[in-house]
Design a protein around this motif. Structure first.
Motif, PDB file in Angstrom:
ATOM      1  N   HIS A 149       0.838  -1.205   0.000  1.00 43.48           N
ATOM      2  CA  HIS A 149       0.000   0.000   0.000  1.00 43.48           C
ATOM      3  C   HIS A 149       0.873   1.256   0.000  1.00 43.48           C
ATOM      4  O   HIS A 149       0.580   2.226  -0.713  1.00 43.48           O
ATOM      5  CB  HIS A 149      -0.953  -0.008   1.200  1.00 43.48           C
ATOM      6  N   ARG A 150       1.953   1.240   0.763  1.00 41.62           N
ATOM      7  CA  ARG A 150       2.856   2.393   0.800  1.00 41.62           C
ATOM      8  C   ARG A 150       3.517   2.604  -0.556  1.00 41.62           C
ATOM      9  O   ARG A 150       3.722   3.741  -0.985  1.00 41.62           O
ATOM     10  CB  ARG A 150       3.920   2.184   1.884  1.00 41.62           C
TER      11      ARG A 150
ATOM     12  N   GLU B  72      -0.735   1.057  -9.191  1.00 45.74           N
ATOM     13  CA  GLU B  72      -0.690  -0.312  -8.668  1.00 45.74           C
ATOM     14  C   GLU B  72       0.210  -1.190  -9.532  1.00 45.74           C
ATOM     15  O   GLU B  72       0.951  -2.023  -9.010  1.00 45.74           O
ATOM     16  CB  GLU B  72      -2.089  -0.912  -8.570  1.00 45.74           C
TER      17      GLU B  72
END
Length: 93
Positions: free
Chosen positions: A17-18, A38
């Motif tokens: 996520h980071r 992503e």
């Protein structure tokens, strides 16, 4: 191999996520195409995993240098995507 898979899964959960947020930040202001932040983070994480397997990255016991390495990989992949997109724009004109 099970332990390796578990470790990779834990790292994925901890850092992915980071990495996506970092890629989003680097790609802000650029035209979005089929690939996005992503995809950049996935590519960077894959490069990290392959680099570990091939012995290109050496992490200390505390893995203090893991996040800076992931940052470098993510920034590199985001920059590469921006260069690719800019090259594609020049060719289509």
């Amino acid at each position: 191999i099970k332990e390796e898979s578990d470790a990779i899964f834990q790292l994925w959960n901890l850092y992915f996520h980071r990495m996506v947020l970092l890629a989003r930040q680097r790609l802000s202001g650029t035209q979005r195409v089929a690939r996005d932040e992503e995809d950049v983070a996935i590519s960077a994480f894959k490069s990290f995993c392959l680099g570990l397997r091939e012995g290109r990255f050496h992490l200390d016991d505390q893995a203090d240098n893991l996040w800076p390495l992931l940052v470098k990989l993510t920034i590199y992949k985001a920059s590469d995507l921006i260069r690719f997109n800019n090259r594609s724009k020049r060719k289509s004109n």
